[in-house]
Design a protein around this motif. Sequence first.
Motif, PDB file in Angstrom:
ATOM      1  N   VAL A   1       0.827  -1.210   0.000  1.00 16.27           N
ATOM      2  CA  VAL A   1       0.000   0.000   0.000  1.00 16.27           C
ATOM      3  C   VAL A   1       0.860   1.259   0.000  1.00 16.27           C
ATOM      4  CG1 VAL A   1      -1.762   1.286   1.231  1.00 16.27           C
ATOM      5  CG2 VAL A   1      -1.884  -1.195   1.126  1.00 16.27           C
ATOM      6  N   THR A   2       1.902   1.292   0.835  1.00 17.80           N
ATOM      7  CA  THR A   2       2.716   2.513   0.875  1.00 17.80           C
ATOM      8  C   THR A   2       3.423   2.727  -0.453  1.00 17.80           C
ATOM      9  OG1 THR A   2       4.516   1.268   1.901  1.00 17.80           O
ATOM     10  CG2 THR A   2       3.139   2.578   3.357  1.00 17.80           C
ATOM     11  N   TRP A   3       3.807   1.643  -1.127  1.00 19.33           N
ATOM     12  CA  TRP A   3       4.465   1.813  -2.419  1.00 19.33           C
ATOM     13  C   TRP A   3       3.527   2.479  -3.419  1.00 19.33           C
ATOM     14  CZ3 TRP A   3       4.010   0.658  -7.561  1.00 19.33           C
ATOM     15  CH2 TRP A   3       5.147   0.861  -8.343  1.00 19.33           C
ATOM     16  N   VAL A   4       2.267   2.000  -3.435  1.00 19.27           N
ATOM     17  CA  VAL A   4       1.294   2.558  -4.373  1.00 19.27           C
ATOM     18  C   VAL A   4       1.058   4.040  -4.073  1.00 19.27           C
ATOM     19  CG1 VAL A   4      -1.124   2.486  -5.063  1.00 19.27           C
ATOM     20  CG2 VAL A   4       0.184   0.363  -4.853  1.00 19.27           C
ATOM     21  N   ILE A   5       0.853   4.361  -2.791  1.00 17.49           N
ATOM     22  CA  ILE A   5       0.605   5.758  -2.412  1.00 17.49           C
ATOM     23  C   ILE A   5       1.800   6.626  -2.784  1.00 17.49           C
ATOM     24  CG2 ILE A   5       0.226   7.307  -0.456  1.00 17.49           C
ATOM     25  CD1 ILE A   5      -2.187   5.713  -0.754  1.00 17.49           C
ATOM     26  N   TRP A   6       2.976   6.132  -2.470  1.00 14.67           N
ATOM     27  CA  TRP A   6       4.214   6.875  -2.762  1.00 14.67           C
ATOM     28  C   TRP A   6       4.343   7.155  -4.257  1.00 14.67           C
ATOM     29  CZ3 TRP A   6       8.296   9.467  -0.914  1.00 14.67           C
ATOM     30  CH2 TRP A   6       9.464   9.499  -1.642  1.00 14.67           C
TER      31      TRP A   6
ATOM     32  N   ILE B   1       4.058  11.340   7.509  1.00 14.97           N
ATOM     33  CA  ILE B   1       2.724  11.441   8.086  1.00 14.97           C
ATOM     34  C   ILE B   1       1.757  10.529   7.313  1.00 14.97           C
ATOM     35  CG2 ILE B   1       1.843  13.412   6.757  1.00 14.97           C
ATOM     36  CD1 ILE B   1       0.995  14.623   9.398  1.00 14.97           C
ATOM     37  N   ALA B   2       1.938  10.456   5.988  1.00  9.44           N
ATOM     38  CA  ALA B   2       1.057   9.597   5.193  1.00  9.44           C
ATOM     39  C   ALA B   2       1.290   8.128   5.529  1.00  9.44           C
ATOM     40  CB  ALA B   2       1.299   9.841   3.701  1.00  9.44           C
ATOM     41  N   PHE B   3       2.551   7.722   5.591  1.00 12.71           N
ATOM     42  CA  PHE B   3       2.868   6.319   5.845  1.00 12.71           C
ATOM     43  C   PHE B   3       2.366   5.852   7.198  1.00 12.71           C
ATOM     44  CE2 PHE B   3       6.697   5.686   2.799  1.00 12.71           C
ATOM     45  CZ  PHE B   3       5.866   6.001   1.755  1.00 12.71           C
ATOM     46  N   ILE B   4       2.563   6.684   8.225  1.00 14.63           N
ATOM     47  CA  ILE B   4       2.169   6.227   9.563  1.00 14.63           C
ATOM     48  C   ILE B   4       0.654   6.121   9.658  1.00 14.63           C
ATOM     49  CG2 ILE B   4       2.261   8.509  10.666  1.00 14.63           C
ATOM     50  CD1 ILE B   4       3.291   5.242  12.328  1.00 14.63           C
TER      51      ILE B   4
ATOM     52  N   ILE C   1       1.512  -3.330  16.773  1.00 11.02           N
ATOM     53  CA  ILE C   1       2.289  -3.286  15.535  1.00 11.02           C
ATOM     54  C   ILE C   1       2.376  -1.883  14.958  1.00 11.02           C
ATOM     55  CG2 ILE C   1       2.229  -4.051  13.139  1.00 11.02           C
ATOM     56  CD1 ILE C   1       1.573  -6.756  14.077  1.00 11.02           C
ATOM     57  N   THR C   2       1.345  -1.041  15.221  1.00 10.85           N
ATOM     58  CA  THR C   2       1.370   0.315  14.685  1.00 10.85           C
ATOM     59  C   THR C   2       2.659   1.023  15.059  1.00 10.85           C
ATOM     60  OG1 THR C   2      -0.992   0.349  15.020  1.00 10.85           O
ATOM     61  CG2 THR C   2       0.056   2.442  14.506  1.00 10.85           C
ATOM     62  N   THR C   3       3.083   0.848  16.314  1.00 12.14           N
ATOM     63  CA  THR C   3       4.283   1.562  16.752  1.00 12.14           C
ATOM     64  C   THR C   3       5.538   0.705  16.613  1.00 12.14           C
ATOM     65  OG1 THR C   3       3.741   0.898  18.987  1.00 12.14           O
ATOM     66  CG2 THR C   3       3.179   3.141  18.336  1.00 12.14           C
ATOM     67  N   ASN C   4       5.451  -0.382  15.850  1.00  6.87           N
ATOM     68  CA  ASN C   4       6.645  -1.186  15.583  1.00  6.87           C
ATOM     69  C   ASN C   4       7.425  -0.501  14.460  1.00  6.87           C
ATOM     70  OD1 ASN C   4       8.490  -3.039  14.677  1.00  6.87           O
ATOM     71  ND2 ASN C   4       7.116  -4.771  14.886  1.00  6.87           N
ATOM     72  N   CYS C   5       8.627  -0.047  14.788  1.00  6.83           N
ATOM     73  CA  CYS C   5       9.318   0.772  13.788  1.00  6.83           C
ATOM     74  C   CYS C   5       9.780  -0.053  12.597  1.00  6.83           C
ATOM     75  CB  CYS C   5      10.460   1.568  14.388  1.00  6.83           C
ATOM     76  SG  CYS C   5      11.669   0.604  15.252  1.00  6.83           S
ATOM     77  N   ALA C   6       9.743  -1.381  12.701  1.00  8.33           N
ATOM     78  CA  ALA C   6      10.125  -2.191  11.548  1.00  8.33           C
ATOM     79  C   ALA C   6       9.157  -1.974  10.387  1.00  8.33           C
ATOM     80  CB  ALA C   6      10.170  -3.663  11.931  1.00  8.33           C
ATOM     81  N   ILE C   7       7.875  -1.742  10.696  1.00  8.38           N
ATOM     82  CA  ILE C   7       6.889  -1.580   9.625  1.00  8.38           C
ATOM     83  C   ILE C   7       7.105  -0.254   8.896  1.00  8.38           C
ATOM     84  CG2 ILE C   7       4.434  -1.602   9.072  1.00  8.38           C
ATOM     85  CD1 ILE C   7       4.913  -4.076  10.492  1.00  8.38           C
ATOM     86  N   LEU C   8       7.171   0.836   9.674  1.00  3.52           N
ATOM     87  CA  LEU C   8       7.431   2.125   9.039  1.00  3.52           C
ATOM     88  C   LEU C   8       8.807   2.099   8.386  1.00  3.52           C
ATOM     89  CD1 LEU C   8       6.385   4.970   8.543  1.00  3.52           C
ATOM     90  CD2 LEU C   8       7.452   5.686  10.652  1.00  3.52           C
ATOM     91  N   GLY C   9       9.736   1.391   9.029  1.00  6.20           N
ATOM     92  CA  GLY C   9      11.094   1.294   8.490  1.00  6.20           C
ATOM     93  C   GLY C   9      11.111   0.646   7.127  1.00  6.20           C
ATOM     94  N   VAL C  10      10.371  -0.452   6.966  1.00  8.53           N
ATOM     95  CA  VAL C  10      10.393  -1.152   5.681  1.00  8.53           C
ATOM     96  C   VAL C  10       9.748  -0.275   4.607  1.00  8.53           C
ATOM     97  CG1 VAL C  10       8.261  -2.525   5.670  1.00  8.53           C
ATOM     98  CG2 VAL C  10      10.322  -3.470   4.716  1.00  8.53           C
ATOM     99  N   ALA C  11       8.718   0.471   4.987  1.00  5.45           N
ATOM    100  CA  ALA C  11       8.074   1.364   4.020  1.00  5.45           C
ATOM    101  C   ALA C  11       9.031   2.466   3.573  1.00  5.45           C
ATOM    102  CB  ALA C  11       6.810   1.969   4.624  1.00  5.45           C
TER     103      ALA C  11
ATOM    104  N   MET D   1      11.890   5.624  -0.073  1.00  9.91           N
ATOM    105  CA  MET D   1      12.836   6.736   0.012  1.00  9.91           C
ATOM    106  C   MET D   1      14.258   6.297  -0.278  1.00  9.91           C
ATOM    107  SD  MET D   1      11.661   9.703   0.953  1.00  9.91           S
ATOM    108  CE  MET D   1      12.740  10.585   2.071  1.00  9.91           C
ATOM    109  N   SER D   2      14.718   5.242   0.413  1.00 15.57           N
ATOM    110  CA  SER D   2      16.146   4.957   0.408  1.00 15.57           C
ATOM    111  C   SER D   2      16.559   4.042  -0.731  1.00 15.57           C
ATOM    112  CB  SER D   2      16.552   4.320   1.735  1.00 15.57           C
ATOM    113  OG  SER D   2      16.057   5.061   2.805  1.00 15.57           O
ATOM    114  N   LEU D   3      15.817   2.949  -0.946  1.00 15.31           N
ATOM    115  CA  LEU D   3      16.283   1.959  -1.912  1.00 15.31           C
ATOM    116  C   LEU D   3      15.613   2.093  -3.270  1.00 15.31           C
ATOM    117  CD1 LEU D   3      16.445  -1.058   0.521  1.00 15.31           C
ATOM    118  CD2 LEU D   3      18.385   0.032  -0.554  1.00 15.31           C
ATOM    119  N   GLY D   4      14.471   2.769  -3.328  1.00 14.98           N
ATOM    120  CA  GLY D   4      13.800   2.975  -4.601  1.00 14.98           C
ATOM    121  C   GLY D   4      13.388   1.689  -5.303  1.00 14.98           C
TER     122      GLY D   4
END
Lengths: 212, 214, 206
Positions: free
Chosen positions: B55-60, B96-99, B131-141, B146-149
């Motif tokens: 989902v985050t990929w599509v939104i991004w 803000i969108a991803f979270i 899980i919402t506050t698990n930084c692995a999820i936001l991290g993977v998004a 942003m980082s790996l494209g």
Amino acid sequence: MKDILKPGLILMAYGIIAGLALGLVNSMTAPKIAAQEEAARMAAIEEVLPTATVFETKTEGDFEYIVGYTEESKAEIAGFVVTALGNGFSSTIRTVVGVNTDFTVAAIEIVYQSETPGLGTKAVELDDPTKEPWFERQFDGLPPSDINVDKDGGKLRSITGATITSRAIARSVAITVEKLKTTVGSSLEQEPTEEVIDSTNDIEIVEEGGVE
Amino acid sequence: MANLLVISIGAILINNFILSRFLGLCPFIGVSKKTETALGMGMAVIFVMVLASAVTWVIWTYLLCPGETNLFWIVARACGSEVSAQAFDLRFLETIAFILIIASLVQFVELVLKKMSPALYDALGIFLPLITTNCAILGVAELNTMSLGYGFLESVVHGFSAGVGFLLALLMMSGVRERLEFAPIPRFMRGLPVAFITSGLMSMAFLGFSGLKF
Amino acid sequence: MSKKVSIFKDFTKGLLVENPTLVLALGLCPTLAVSSSAINGLGMGVAATFVLVMSNIIVSLIRPLVPAKIRIPIFIVVIATFVTVVKLVMAAYTPALSEALGIFIPLIVVNCIILGRAEAFASKHGVLRSAADGLGMGLGFSLTLILLGSFRELLGNGSIFGANIMGASYQPAIMMILPPGAFLSLAMMVAASRWILEKTSKGGNS
């Protein structure tokens, strides 16, 4: 239905306020960020090709490179500058590469990375005055065929614990220099002759004017 | 295909989210006391990670990034406006969108599971709010976009593998901690410190994987 | 008078007694990830403290306007906004630091310390006390990060804040700035803080 609608609207209102506030901050910082990036890029270009004084950006298809000349008249090419992009451990690493006219590396500078702090970031120790940027310095003078980490049979010592970062930088630099060689290689041989013809033409015109 | 395999092995072993990227440590320390809960948490994380990556990929790609694929730009073009493709750069709204996406996704998964599969809900339900506050999820998004494209398929594979790596580390940790219960440990080292030492040793072992060649 | 005392107490409790990282074990991911050098620790500490104080103030101000049901998403929006502000400002004015901290700046959003303080403290107390609480917690977090960063940088690189301490003959223990070193150092620090807490509060109930 109303139970969902009202909180939803409230949340949306907060979201819109936050979005507008951020838009405002972004419009203030965006030009500053762009200027920072441009300044860093220019500094890096001058750093990796110190013999050049004038730079000119050229594009060949979707490949972009910069030609550096020794003097204002653009008579002699000092070398080229290309940007290599490599997929590292947690970021796309951008390396600015200065290339000599014989297509060996003059110097490289890593301009963007966000690898693991303390590991992959060891590649960029230029900011730390106590350390020699040994990883970047290793590239100096190498032809593209030798640019590879020692684990893959090349001449570069990779960074401890950051093989992926080292390999990504090495591969992207080698590929980009190769690409520059094939794009520019042929035109480089023609370019000087063209310029000679141009300059003789110029002289002839002047001479003719003088005779008349 | 080979590329996907490299991404997958990389995310599970070499760049294990917990042991080398330091993402998702709170649940790693928090729910690794028993193997059973570790398994539940790991499964829930894999599930949400794959969904969130997609989902985050599509939104991004279609809403936030400027360029030819930006929906706002496509609509503006359809309305006859001649704006440049770079005009709709909303990348600054990414965090803000991803979270918010992840938070609503977790809520949604919870609702669906409750309705469709009460058995699965019983197993995973209590872990979902965490899980919402698990930084692995936001991290993977963030890493995917942003980082790996990464592209879409790469993002989903990366999300799935990162989840598997998370589960692997969590299971190993819980196995060790169940046995540590009975070990004689100096008083100040009990609990948190000894858990960190265990993770340190595991992380050291995982460093060995960085020698893997592809 | 009593109000002053309680604000002071709200401020100091975060430093050691309720230190968010060492005692409450919150915000572990950034603590371990960016503490490979003292300067990174300081940068992350400042960024997180700013977000913590600002979000505590705003959350405390909008208390009456937040329906209980959706308070968590609203807190997250507030926090994410300030995190983005920090991210943009850092990219504009300290690009080197912004690159060094990488994705851990946006990840401040999910730092459990910040949401935890918003939920447990700021949503129940006044603006002044919330700000004091945020500042104390933020400083406690920063102090831990700087200490841990200095320790790891000293052993792993022979320097603190980039200044060489150990001399040229020192062979750095690179393991300390690799991931395992982060876990081992934090384990030692937690154990040490427990020992100190017990020593200082002898007779009290710890």
